[in-house]
Write a protein that holds these residues in place. Structure first.
Motif, PDB file in Angstrom:
ATOM      1  N   GLY A  55       0.817  -1.214   0.000  1.00  0.00           N
ATOM      2  CA  GLY A  55       0.000   0.000   0.000  1.00  0.00           C
ATOM      3  C   GLY A  55       0.847   1.259   0.000  1.00  0.00           C
ATOM      4  N   TYR A  58       1.803   1.734  -3.581  1.00  0.00           N
ATOM      5  CA  TYR A  58       0.644   2.248  -4.309  1.00  0.00           C
ATOM      6  C   TYR A  58       0.389   3.716  -3.962  1.00  0.00           C
ATOM      7  CZ  TYR A  58      -0.734  -2.398  -5.953  1.00  0.00           C
ATOM      8  OH  TYR A  58      -0.786  -3.616  -6.584  1.00  0.00           O
ATOM      9  N   ALA A 275      -3.817   0.324 -10.807  1.00  0.00           N
ATOM     10  CA  ALA A 275      -3.843   0.400  -9.344  1.00  0.00           C
ATOM     11  C   ALA A 275      -4.065   1.836  -8.878  1.00  0.00           C
ATOM     12  CB  ALA A 275      -2.540  -0.160  -8.768  1.00  0.00           C
ATOM     13  N   VAL A 278      -7.734   2.782  -9.268  1.00  0.00           N
ATOM     14  CA  VAL A 278      -8.565   2.152  -8.238  1.00  0.00           C
ATOM     15  C   VAL A 278      -8.371   2.854  -6.897  1.00  0.00           C
ATOM     16  CG1 VAL A 278      -8.985   0.026  -6.943  1.00  0.00           C
ATOM     17  CG2 VAL A 278      -8.604  -0.081  -9.406  1.00  0.00           C
ATOM     18  N   VAL A 279      -7.117   3.153  -6.550  1.00  0.00           N
ATOM     19  CA  VAL A 279      -6.821   3.815  -5.276  1.00  0.00           C
ATOM     20  C   VAL A 279      -7.483   5.188  -5.204  1.00  0.00           C
ATOM     21  CG1 VAL A 279      -4.973   4.915  -3.947  1.00  0.00           C
ATOM     22  CG2 VAL A 279      -4.699   2.575  -4.780  1.00  0.00           C
ATOM     23  N   VAL A 282     -11.292   4.779  -4.845  1.00  0.00           N
ATOM     24  CA  VAL A 282     -11.675   4.341  -3.499  1.00  0.00           C
ATOM     25  C   VAL A 282     -11.438   5.451  -2.482  1.00  0.00           C
ATOM     26  CG1 VAL A 282     -11.128   2.727  -1.627  1.00  0.00           C
ATOM     27  CG2 VAL A 282     -11.333   1.896  -3.973  1.00  0.00           C
ATOM     28  N   GLY A 294      -6.992   4.590   0.522  1.00  0.00           N
ATOM     29  CA  GLY A 294      -7.280   3.704  -0.597  1.00  0.00           C
ATOM     30  C   GLY A 294      -6.127   2.778  -0.901  1.00  0.00           C
ATOM     31  N   ILE A 298      -6.398  -1.324  -0.778  1.00  0.00           N
ATOM     32  CA  ILE A 298      -6.139  -2.130  -1.967  1.00  0.00           C
ATOM     33  C   ILE A 298      -4.925  -3.032  -1.754  1.00  0.00           C
ATOM     34  CG2 ILE A 298      -5.585  -2.055  -4.422  1.00  0.00           C
ATOM     35  CD1 ILE A 298      -8.460  -1.232  -3.631  1.00  0.00           C
ATOM     36  N   GLU A 302      -5.160  -7.122  -1.896  1.00  0.00           N
ATOM     37  CA  GLU A 302      -4.343  -7.931  -2.811  1.00  0.00           C
ATOM     38  C   GLU A 302      -3.561  -9.003  -2.056  1.00  0.00           C
ATOM     39  OE1 GLU A 302      -1.823  -6.140  -5.636  1.00  0.00           O
ATOM     40  OE2 GLU A 302      -3.364  -4.799  -6.457  1.00  0.00           O
ATOM     41  N   THR A 317     -10.327  -6.911  -5.108  1.00  0.00           N
ATOM     42  CA  THR A 317      -9.928  -5.519  -5.331  1.00  0.00           C
ATOM     43  C   THR A 317     -11.017  -4.744  -6.060  1.00  0.00           C
ATOM     44  OG1 THR A 317      -7.593  -6.134  -5.407  1.00  0.00           O
ATOM     45  CG2 THR A 317      -8.221  -4.044  -6.417  1.00  0.00           C
ATOM     46  N   MET A 321     -13.856  -1.587  -5.100  1.00  0.00           N
ATOM     47  CA  MET A 321     -14.091  -0.390  -5.904  1.00  0.00           C
ATOM     48  C   MET A 321     -15.568  -0.254  -6.259  1.00  0.00           C
ATOM     49  SD  MET A 321     -12.418   0.689  -9.572  1.00  0.00           S
ATOM     50  CE  MET A 321     -13.425  -0.508 -10.470  1.00  0.00           C
TER      51      MET A 321
END
Length: 336
Positions: A55, A58, A275, A278-279, A282, A294, A298, A302, A317, A321
């Motif tokens: 994370g 990310y 990724a 998505v982050v 979220v 987020g 995520i 994962e 994942t 979302m």
């Protein structure tokens, strides 16, 4: 917090129970004689910490993305290419000089320079034209991917961890007590913990810069009403170039981080772009705390999914979302 409990007592109770269960799973000491259970707990804790450190990676990618996409309203779908390019620069510099730190610095500066060129040559000419920005940056990402494939080939690259970060350390966390009375501690790679701490420091610095400084105030004001800000004499384009360079440079730093405890290869640009999207979805557009939350969610999804439900890990994942989009479309911590 008190207002949330008053308005949503049921959700507050569910969150309290979830936090209590998680703390028990992390802190509880297994009794002697349960060697099999000890192994299972070690697997769980490693997956938990791997998710948090993933994370942090990310977050480094998505924080730059949320600056560019969430704050400046620039749809940069070449952001994953900036990540991979930064990783390749870091690999080349560290292999040439033997300096991991120098690889970080050169990767940040090199990718920030690419970001400046993109902002001036592409986004400044297409302000407010989201569709054109999307199509152009998709095309650029394909061109960048082919150029990097031509330059570095299709091999996997691993950035050498510096000697002072090699090896695991014992965390002050007792996972179990053996039948002999010996305490079992969790051992975890030092480099991942250092990267986690660095991501936390960078996140706090970014939040302070955006919310407690004059430059941050100008950035937010420029996004909301750039004409009015320009009328006050502020060089708004210069501010936007600096923010874009920072966001791109963070992607370059993340590439060095990813190449250190994972690997670099063709296709990683697409993976980290997805990724980041998505982050940001979220966590919430333009929110640094949202990007952090987020990214952790995520990353944990994962890693825990790959350990306990490997066949459906990727589904978890995207299920997260979808749930966020259905229940809170603006994101969990969207910028107001």
């Amino acid at each position: 917090m008190t207002r949330f409990i008053e308005r949503h007592p049921a959700w507050a109770l569910i969150l309290l129970i979830a936090v209590a269960v998680l703390l028990w799973l992390i802190l509880a000491v297994w009794p002697p004689g349960l060697e099999e259970a000890i192994g299972r707990k070690r697997v769980f804790l490693n997956a938990l910490f791997n998710g948090i450190t993933l994370g942090s990676l990310y977050f480094l990618v998505a924080s730059g993305f949320t600056l560019i996409f969430g704050l400046m309203r620039n749809v940069n779908l070449a952001h994953g290419s900036l990540y991979l390019f930064g990783g390749y620069i870091g690999y080349a510099i560290s292999a040439w000089t033997g300096s991991w730190i120098l690889g970080f610095i050169i990767a940040f500066l090199g990718v920030a320079l690419v970001g400046i060129v993109l902002q001036i040559a592409v986004f400044r000419r297409m302000e407010g034209q989201d569709l054109r920005q999307t199509m152009v940056t998709i095309g650029l990402s394909i061109v960048f991917a082919d150029l990097m494939l031509w330059a570095f080939g299709g091999d996997f690259y691993q950035i050498q961890t510096p000697s002072w970060l090699i090896g695991p350390i014992d965390l002050p966390l007792v996972t179990a007590v053996k039948s002999s009375g010996e305490a079992v501690y969790l051992r975890y790679p030092l480099v991942r913990l250092v990267i986690l701490v660095a991501a936390i420091v960078i996140g706090i610095a970014m939040w302070l810069a955006l919310n407690r400084t004059r430059v941050g105030m100008m950035v937010r004001a420029g996004v909301d009403d750039r004409d009015m800000l320009a009328a006050t004499g502020v060089p708004i384009q210069l501010v936007f170039v600096a923010v874009f360079a920072l966001g791109a440079g963070l992607a370059g730093i993340a590439g060095v981080v990813g190449g250190t405890f994972q690997s670099l290869s063709p296709g990683e640009d697409t993976r980290f772009l997805l990724a980041s999207l998505v982050v940001v979805i979220v966590g919430g557009m333009g929110s640094i705390p949202g990007a952090a939350l987020g990214a952790v969610i995520i990353g944990l999804a994962e890693q825990l999914g790959s350990v306990y439900i490997p066949t459906y890990a990727i589904v978890v994942t995207f299920l997260i979302m979808v749930l966020v989009l259905a229940l809170r479309p603006q994101g969990l911590l969207a910028r107001r």
